[in-house]
Design an enzyme around this catalytic site. Structure first.
Site, PDB file in Angstrom:
ATOM      1  CB  CYS A 105      -1.077  -0.016   1.058  1.00  0.00           C
ATOM      2  SG  CYS A 105      -2.498  -0.884   0.382  1.00  0.00           S
TER       3      CYS A 105
ATOM      4  CE  LYS B 205     -14.294  -3.274 -12.226  1.00  0.00           C
ATOM      5  NZ  LYS B 205     -13.427  -4.146 -12.921  1.00  0.00           N
TER       6      LYS B 205
ATOM      7  CD  GLU C 220     -13.717  -6.008 -15.801  1.00  0.00           C
ATOM      8  OE1 GLU C 220     -13.562  -4.896 -15.252  1.00  0.00           O
ATOM      9  OE2 GLU C 220     -13.060  -7.022 -15.488  1.00  0.00           O
TER      10      GLU C 220
ATOM     11  NE  ARG D  71      -0.509   2.434  -3.803  1.00  0.00           N
ATOM     12  CZ  ARG D  71       0.131   2.196  -4.931  1.00  0.00           C
ATOM     13  NH1 ARG D  71      -0.052   2.988  -5.960  1.00  0.00           N
ATOM     14  NH2 ARG D  71       0.955   1.189  -5.049  1.00  0.00           N
TER      15      ARG D  71
ATOM     16  CG  ASN E  67       4.191  -0.404   0.612  1.00  0.00           C
ATOM     17  OD1 ASN E  67       3.623  -0.322   1.695  1.00  0.00           O
ATOM     18  ND2 ASN E  67       4.100   0.536  -0.312  1.00  0.00           N
TER      19      ASN E  67
END
Length: 608
Positions: free
Chosen positions: A2, A485, A481, A27, A100
């Site tokens: 992150c 979503k 997809e 993020r 990270n």
């Protein structure tokens, strides 16, 4: 993984660090913290939860520090608690570190350090690293970091400060991105340029195995083997306006509406209508080399993998070259067969996806030519591939990718036309294909005008617990997809499936409570899709169709229909996905979900 932010200069550090963390919120993260260099020593403040909780803790406190580091954490080892949040400290609270990545051999290092008397107090792998630095510290933080990293197995992007060395930050990178921001009398460190863009556009990207010693006036870069590196300063073209919401309620909605522009950017200057050949010079391959390609492998993760599946259909249809699509996370673990005339494409929005980078390195070991399709100039994938194509989508802040996905498809479409022209497509066929691509941005704008219609559909079904998305041929990956979503941002279970395969299992789920979304365009499989619609209707499923303008027949067969403009069959995914993005968005809004920061997800996945 992150977010990392660091500052050393002449201004108060805390406001800069907090601002940087907020720029990185997209993020995904579950805790946040800062550590400041104060006259009395290092002062660390951290908490689980969002950055505003950290701000509440900091409220009313006065810090005059000009030097500090900060972090947002996405938990890998240890739950998201105050204790496990970064920064982490050594035994004497004299060295602090943010990190990270993942330290793979942390268990063995922990046993060694505890035998030497170190007190390990968190559940994280990161804390092991700060104690390892402490073990090697003899007055020079850079050398202590270097000695520690030699012992480490795994990935890292780190920033470290020490109470004995005011005005210094040591940063290092292996598998997790870090960028240095260059200012006048001040310097910055970040895991993403968006964190420091309001302060400088002049940056240096750290490469693998590099260590940077950063002060207010300079930065020195060496490798872990002590080789000196001459930094290459790059100028960022993004602006702050590009990473603001611009009047939209969420970044995701803004980015959905930006697609007419971003799709135009993906083709601007690339369509040669005289010869019907796209100009993709970044591939760094001559036409005779493209003609020799016998097989293409495309590897990617998540939404980029769905784009790769669409690319497979396009390339095989237009160029007649066999294509295999691989999950990057599995590619290197199954000993893939790479032949002399194979060409590997890797796709990544961020250019930093750890699994995709690992696939690149595995393929290059086997002698493959590896080309990248990514969005971020200067990213690891852009630097490690032999060539490639930028999608030019601009910064994508929403964790659930929208505009990057369609831009990836637009680039893959151009690659398919180029490869086709190298083989059997005539100049006129190439021109016709490019003309169709040129119309796509305006057609997407036309689809966006149906948003109120899509919102009305969302209002009827947002309380549903399950959705099924069905498509055939090149629109099967669009169904995948669309389902992704919806599940990413609304937390509704959704499944994408080939429409013809529905009767081999998923049909058992269909009843009056199951919304079924069909991609049912006037294409070569239209009649087959109508048969599948009849099968669902016979079982009382609730039917939503994405159909072609003028298809009045389908309106009589389904409960809801959203009509989209005509294009060539091979390019329909660029249009059919738009209503599905809007549907996912409006369902999630009605369910009160965090649209831009869905739980458990991160924008750039830099761990395996």
């Amino acid at each position: 993984m992150c977010g990392i932010v660091g500052y050393v200069g002449y201004k108060q550090a805390l406001p800069i660090l907090i601002e940087g963390l907020k720029r990185l919120e997209y993020r995904g993260y579950d805790s946040a913290g800062v550590v400041l260099f104060e006259s009395a020593g290092l002062t660390g403040i951290k908490s689980a939860g969002k950055i505003n909780r950290l701000e509440e803790i900091l409220e009313g406190r006065n810090y005059d520090s000009k030097h500090g580091i900060a972090h947002t954490r996405w938990a890998t080892h240890g739950e998201p608690t105050d204790l496990n949040a970064h920064p982490h400290f050594d035994c004497k609270n004299e060295i602090a570190l943010v990190h990270n990545g993942i330290i793979e051999n942390y268990r063995a290092l922990k046993v060694l350090l505890e035998k030497k008397g170190h007190r390990i107090v968190t559940d994280t792998d990161t804390e092991i690293l700060v104690h390892l630095i402490e073990q090697h510290y003899e007055g020079d933080l850079t050398e202590a970091v270097r000695a520690a990293l030699i012992r480490v197995e795994g990935t890292y992007g780190i920033a470290v400060i020490c109470a004995h060395e005011p005005g210094k930050i040591v940063a290092a990178r292996q598998g997790s991105p870090l960028v240095l921001g260059h200012g006048d009398g001040e310097n910055f460190i970040a895991s993403d340029v968006s964190a420091i863009l309001s302060h400088t556009k002049r940056v240096v990207y750290l490469n693998e195995g590099e260590i940077a010693t950063v002060t207010a006036d300079r930065y020195d870069i060496t490798t872990t083997e002590k080789l000196n590196i001459t930094p290459q300063i790059e100028e960022i073209s993004w602006t702050l306006d590009m990473i603001e919401k611009g009047g939209f309620d969420h970044f995701m909605l803004k980015e959905i509406h930006e697609q007419p522009i971003t799709l135009g950017n993906a083709i601007r200057g690339r369509l040669n209508f005289d010869e019907g050949i796209p100009r993709l010079n970044g591939l760094n391959l001559q036409y005779d080399q493209l003609r020799q390609v016998e097989r293409i492998i495309i590897t990617a993760c998540g939404t980029s993998w769905h784009a790769a599946l669409i690319g497979e259909y396009m390339i095989e249809e237009l160029a007649r070259i066999p294509v295999e699509v691989e999950y990057a996370s599995e590619f290197r673990y199954r000993s893939p067969i790479i032949r002399d005339n194979d060409l590997l494409f890797v796709i990544s929005q961020s250019g930093e996806t750890a699994d995709t980078l690992a696939a690149i390195r595995e393929a290059k070991k086997k002698g493959a030519t590896v080309l990248g399709i990514c969005n971020v100039v200067g990213s690891s994938i852009a630097r490690e591939t032999d060539g490639g194509v930028y999608i030019h989508a601009g910064p994508e802040i929403g964790v659930a990718s929208t505009k990057a996905f369609t831009s990836q498809i637009m680039v893959l479409a151009q690659i398919a036309v180029l490869l086709g022209r190298m083989r059997h497509l005539s100049a006129q066929q190439g021109i016709d294909l490019l003309r169709a691509l040129q119309r796509i941005p305006d057609q997407v704008e036309q689809i966006l005008q149906t948003e109120s219609q899509v919102k009305a559909i969302a209002e009827e079904y947002y309380k549903s617990n399950n959705f099924l998305y069905l498509g055939r041929g090149i629109n099967f990956p669009v169904a995948l997809e669309g389902a992704l979503k919806l599940k990413e941002i609304s937390y509704i279970h959704a499944e994408g499936y080939p429409a013809a395969e529905m009767k081999h299992g998923p049909i058992a789920l269909i009843d009056q409570n199951m919304p079924v979304v069909f991609i049912a365009l006037k294409d070569s499989v239209h009649d087959k899709v109508l048969s599948n619609i009849a099968e669902v209707k016979a079982r009382n499923g609730r039917l939503i169709a994405i159909a072609s303008i003028g298809d009045n027949e389908i309106s009589e067969r389904v409960n809801h229909v959203v009509q989209i403009p005509h294009t060539l069959d091979i390019f329909t995914p660029l249009l059919s996905i738009i209503p599905l993005q809007l549907l996912a968005y409006h369902v999630a809004v009605l369910r009160g979900c965090h649209i831009d920061q869905p739980r458990n997800l991160a924008k750039s996945v830099t761990v395996e």
